[in-house]
Design a protein around this motif. Structure first.
Motif, PDB file in Angstrom:
ATOM      1  N   ALA A   1       2.517   1.921  -3.479  1.00 24.49           N
ATOM      2  CA  ALA A   1       1.404   2.241  -4.478  1.00 24.49           C
ATOM      3  C   ALA A   1       1.340   3.765  -4.179  1.00 24.49           C
ATOM      4  CB  ALA A   1       0.107   1.735  -4.134  1.00 24.49           C
ATOM      5  N   GLN A   2       1.163   4.410  -3.086  1.00 22.59           N
ATOM      6  CA  GLN A   2       1.054   5.924  -2.698  1.00 22.59           C
ATOM      7  C   GLN A   2       2.417   6.701  -3.333  1.00 22.59           C
ATOM      8  OE1 GLN A   2       0.749   5.872   1.494  1.00 22.59           O
ATOM      9  NE2 GLN A   2      -1.546   5.290   1.411  1.00 22.59           N
ATOM     10  N   HIS A   3       3.702   5.986  -3.445  1.00 22.43           N
ATOM     11  CA  HIS A   3       4.766   6.627  -3.668  1.00 22.43           C
ATOM     12  C   HIS A   3       5.229   6.375  -5.185  1.00 22.43           C
ATOM     13  CE1 HIS A   3       4.971   6.750   0.769  1.00 22.43           C
ATOM     14  NE2 HIS A   3       5.424   8.020   0.493  1.00 22.43           N
ATOM     15  N   LYS A   4       4.675   5.650  -6.025  1.00 23.51           N
ATOM     16  CA  LYS A   4       4.828   5.251  -7.294  1.00 23.51           C
ATOM     17  C   LYS A   4       4.541   6.401  -8.215  1.00 23.51           C
ATOM     18  CE  LYS A   4       3.751   1.576  -9.468  1.00 23.51           C
ATOM     19  NZ  LYS A   4       2.957   0.608 -10.117  1.00 23.51           N
TER      20      LYS A   4
ATOM     21  N   LYS B   1       0.923  -1.154  -0.073  1.00 24.47           N
ATOM     22  CA  LYS B   1      -0.094   0.001   0.031  1.00 24.47           C
ATOM     23  C   LYS B   1       0.891   1.386  -0.077  1.00 24.47           C
ATOM     24  CE  LYS B   1      -3.825   2.455   2.435  1.00 24.47           C
ATOM     25  NZ  LYS B   1      -4.646   2.311   3.698  1.00 24.47           N
ATOM     26  N   ASP B   2       1.922   1.047   0.718  1.00 26.45           N
ATOM     27  CA  ASP B   2       2.736   2.276   0.746  1.00 26.45           C
ATOM     28  C   ASP B   2       3.598   2.517  -0.501  1.00 26.45           C
ATOM     29  OD1 ASP B   2       4.194   4.108   2.963  1.00 26.45           O
ATOM     30  OD2 ASP B   2       5.728   3.919   1.861  1.00 26.45           O
TER      31      ASP B   2
END
Length: 300
Positions: A297-300, A294-295
């Motif tokens: 995905a937030q920084h891609k 999840k983390d």
């Protein structure tokens, strides 16, 4: 679409391999090893290389692809690794890199500094000094010629000390003067995931891992390499201590205790190195994989 390298870092025995496999399976991608000790096919038990079942769980690169007798530098790794990434990114949007060798990780993510070519005879001479007078003599020489490098490099690693000294002597300039803060441009984005734990937990995991290595036959592995113990690749924790036992210099129990101690010191240096990267997203080693994904995905 932006291509992304997921770089998994952290101290030895923290669980990087397990996390990298889970991520590779989730993203349907492949893994590049940046562990400089796991490159060598003769060094399996003592480097905690992925097991056959782990290797079968995801496609790995740079595991046991070299011999201890091969000359293989971090510069070679940078060139090969970037070429491999260019190939993998043709079909993958995400590639995983995992390893505890900070310089090798940085070689891929940031690029290496350019150093001058030096006379090969300088290294030969320094290696002779290492044999006859020991690493302490070389350390003192480096302290005189380049105090900054003396304070920042892995001073207990003869290969690193000799590399710094040969540049100092060959160029008549401090090794540290060639180090820059300029990173090379990469065609991909890097997201760095760090695994950590309380120091006592890390040390306990290290001690247990060493006990497991001994139980799995590390002594026999080292015994098979005794005739090659002078090679740079074998001047590493877990091997150099057992060579001392095999050479009748140390008792086995003491050698094993030294492996644990030196591995703990290595883990401390790893954390110091990786903490320098303020962009790293740190997770406790027991964090659920879904939270890590999840983390990401937030920084891609």
């Amino acid at each position: 679409m932006t291509k992304t390298l997921l770089s998994i870092v952290g101290p030895t025995a923290i669980g990087k391999t397990a996390l990298s496999i889970k991520l590779a399976q989730h993203f349907d991608t492949e893994i590049i090893s940046a562990d400089s000790r796991q490159f060598y096919k003769e060094m399996q038990i003592g480097t905690a290389a992925p097991t056959p079942s782990e290797l079968a769980s995801a496609k790995h690169h740079y595991i046991h692809h070299k011999s201890v007798e091969d000359i293989y530098s971090v510069g070679d790794f940078e060139k090969e690794g970037i070429t491999l990434l260019d190939t993998l990114f043709k079909t993958k949007d995400i590639v995983i890199m995992v390893g505890g060798s900070g310089l090798y990780v940085d070689a891929i993510t940031k690029g290496l500094d350019e150093f001058p070519n030096v006379d090969p005879s300088i290294r030969i001479s320094l290696n002779e000094v290492l044999k006859t007078e020991g690493i302490e003599h070389l350390q003192e020489q480096l302290k005189r010629l380049d105090p900054k490098s003396y304070e920042t490099i892995a001073i207990g690693n003869p290969h690193r000390v000799i590399r710094a000294l040969e540049v100092c002597i060959g160029s008549k300039r401090p090794y540290s003067s060639f180090l820059t803060s300029t990173n090379k441009t990469r065609s991909f984005k890097t997201i760095t995931i760090g695994l950590t734990a309380e120091r006592e937990i890390i040390y306990d995991r290290i001690n247990k891992r060493v006990d497991n290595m001994i139980a799995e036959g590390l002594l026999n592995e080292v015994k098979g390499l005794q005739s090659k113990q002078q090679l740079n690749a074998l001047n590493t924790v877990g091997y150099k201590e057992l060579f001392k036992f095999l050479n009748n210099e140390w008792a086995l129990e003491f050698a094993v205790s030294e492996i644990k101690k030196n591995t703990r010191r290595f883990a401390k240096r790893q954390l110091t190195w990786f903490k320098k990267n303020t962009d790293t997203f740190w997770f406790d080693y027991k964090t659920e994989i879904d939270i890590v994904i999840k983390d990401i995905a937030q920084h891609k």
